[in-house]
Scaffold this motif. Structure first.
Motif, PDB file in Angstrom:
ATOM      1  N   UNK A   1      17.971  49.002  40.774  1.00  0.00           N
ATOM      2  CA  UNK A   1      16.668  49.215  41.629  1.00  0.00           C
ATOM      3  C   UNK A   1      15.323  49.503  40.878  1.00  0.00           C
ATOM      4  N   UNK A   2      15.663  50.362  39.815  1.00  0.00           N
ATOM      5  CA  UNK A   2      14.531  50.823  39.229  1.00  0.00           C
ATOM      6  C   UNK A   2      13.668  49.824  38.205  1.00  0.00           C
TER       7      UNK A   2
ATOM      8  N   UNK B   1      16.122  37.296  32.540  1.00  0.00           N
ATOM      9  CA  UNK B   1      17.423  36.555  32.253  1.00  0.00           C
ATOM     10  C   UNK B   1      18.619  37.646  32.253  1.00  0.00           C
ATOM     11  N   UNK B   2      18.443  38.697  31.920  1.00  0.00           N
ATOM     12  CA  UNK B   2      19.175  40.044  32.081  1.00  0.00           C
ATOM     13  C   UNK B   2      18.720  41.228  31.994  1.00  0.00           C
ATOM     14  N   UNK B   3      19.091  42.326  32.674  1.00  0.00           N
ATOM     15  CA  UNK B   3      18.252  43.474  32.711  1.00  0.00           C
ATOM     16  C   UNK B   3      19.406  44.620  32.769  1.00  0.00           C
ATOM     17  N   UNK B   4      19.023  45.960  32.294  1.00  0.00           N
ATOM     18  CA  UNK B   4      19.467  47.079  32.555  1.00  0.00           C
ATOM     19  C   UNK B   4      18.630  48.327  32.446  1.00  0.00           C
TER      20      UNK B   4
ATOM     21  N   UNK C   1      27.121  55.308  35.412  1.00  0.00           N
ATOM     22  CA  UNK C   1      25.918  55.225  36.429  1.00  0.00           C
ATOM     23  C   UNK C   1      24.889  54.981  36.003  1.00  0.00           C
ATOM     24  N   UNK C   2      23.767  54.415  36.636  1.00  0.00           N
ATOM     25  CA  UNK C   2      22.526  53.932  36.264  1.00  0.00           C
ATOM     26  C   UNK C   2      21.687  55.032  36.820  1.00  0.00           C
ATOM     27  N   UNK C   3      21.856  55.899  37.287  1.00  0.00           N
ATOM     28  CA  UNK C   3      20.823  56.953  38.062  1.00  0.00           C
ATOM     29  C   UNK C   3      21.290  58.354  37.066  1.00  0.00           C
TER      30      UNK C   3
ATOM     31  N   UNK D   1      13.502  46.611  39.174  1.00  0.00           N
ATOM     32  CA  UNK D   1      13.189  45.591  40.159  1.00  0.00           C
ATOM     33  C   UNK D   1      11.510  45.283  40.176  1.00  0.00           C
ATOM     34  N   UNK D   2      10.633  46.341  40.313  1.00  0.00           N
ATOM     35  CA  UNK D   2       9.327  46.261  39.889  1.00  0.00           C
ATOM     36  C   UNK D   2       8.734  45.275  38.799  1.00  0.00           C
ATOM     37  N   UNK D   3       9.508  45.586  37.763  1.00  0.00           N
ATOM     38  CA  UNK D   3       9.001  45.007  36.316  1.00  0.00           C
ATOM     39  C   UNK D   3       9.500  43.588  36.625  1.00  0.00           C
ATOM     40  N   UNK D   4      10.734  43.336  36.922  1.00  0.00           N
ATOM     41  CA  UNK D   4      11.435  41.938  37.177  1.00  0.00           C
ATOM     42  C   UNK D   4      10.606  41.008  38.097  1.00  0.00           C
ATOM     43  N   UNK D   5      10.218  41.681  39.390  1.00  0.00           N
ATOM     44  CA  UNK D   5       9.178  40.921  39.994  1.00  0.00           C
ATOM     45  C   UNK D   5       7.860  40.364  39.417  1.00  0.00           C
TER      46      UNK D   5
END
Length: 301
Positions: free
Chosen positions: A35-36, A53-56, A100-102, A38-42
């Protein structure tokens, strides 16, 4: 390959990627976009000449190494049939015990909390015990370690032109993702936005496959200290993601041009100078020079 053909290929690939994202299809182990990020991706995906194409967004994990090839010339039948892993690799039954991603919650990091619950969570349910002194001299190239890792944000962006890729790379370096780079510049370039300065990898245990138990190299109080350290890294990682977004906003709206502004060029040159300095310091350190002094903290892996 002609420019028009490259544009057509890019448009087709972007269409497929966005359709997969819209359908919720995600090939990552987590199965969804962090979720963190998402703004950059959008923001990137809204540009006609770019698509992620991929992200973390960054993660903390406990990872069990896979089986390793014997140091002898030949490998056993079991190794051949089940596969082996390179050092630190995921093959040969290598797997995440915890991820975890948090940031880790304050509850789990409190020293007053139950150690058994904490260790069960961290080691994915595998029992653990303090490492016996006699075990340590027996470690070898085949020993399977458990690693406690923090991995900062990484983002790959497919672009239509090299000019767009260069623009994204400038934004990445300016926002402290200094190990970023461009892949396949002669086709549809891919920008890898990343940094190793925040990463670290600490061995915290040795796996005993015969007993299915983890010999802890660090006690629960020390493991909680590492957890607090990852939370500090998460905060800095978030700051850099926010900075990247702010740099991307004007860059994504700007018309295509091969010229950098004086401010952007100054930032890029400063970041490149830091990279060169760190490389020189690392080289000196590897040679044993006493004056080697890394310019940025962090243990890369």
């Amino acid at each position: 390959m002609g420019l028009e053909r490259l544009k057509q290929e890019f448009s087709a690939r972007k269409k497929g990627i966005l359709e997969a994202l819209a359908s919720g299809t995600d090939a990552s182990p987590k199965g969804s976009v962090d979720k963190q990020i998402i703004p950059v991706m959008e923001l990137l995906n809204s540009h006609p000449g770019a698509v992620t194409t991929s992200s973390c967004s960054g993660r903390v994990s406990a990872f069990l190494e896979g089986r390793k090839q014997s140091s002898t010339a030949s490998i056993s039948k079991q190794e051949y049939e089940t596969g082996v892993a390179a050092i630190g690799g995921k093959g040969g039954d290598g797997r995440w015990l915890f991820v975890t991603h948090d940031p880790l919650s304050d509850d789990i990091l409190q020293d007053s909390q139950d150690d058994a619950v904490f260790l069960k969570t961290l080691f994915g349910g595998i029992p653990s015990e303090p490492a016996v002194t006699q075990l340590l001299p027996e470690v070898s190239s085949e020993t399977r370690y458990v690693h406690f890792k923090f991995e900062p944000m990484i983002l790959h962006v497919l672009t239509e032109t090299l000019e767009i890729a260069n623009r994204l790379l400038t934004c990445a370096i300016s926002s402290s993702f200094r190990e970023s780079g461009i892949v396949s510049p002669l086709k549809n370039p891919v920008v890898a936005i990343r940094t190793t300065g925040l990463a670290f990898d600490a061995p915290i245990g040795i796996y005993d496959p015969e007993r299915n138990i983890i010999q802890r190299l660090i006690e629960p109080s020390g493991l909680r200290v590492l957890g607090r350290l990852t939370n500090d890294r998460f905060r800095e990682n978030s700051r850099r993601i926010d900075s990247l977004y702010k740099y991307l906003l004007p860059a994504m709206e700007a018309p295509e041009t091969s010229l950098e502004s004086k401010q952007m060029r100054a930032r890029r040159k400063r970041a490149e100078g830091i990279d060169r300095g760190r490389h020189i310091a690392t080289t000196r350190e590897s040679r044993g020079d006493e004056d080697g002094d890394p310019l940025e903290g962090g243990i890369s892996f």
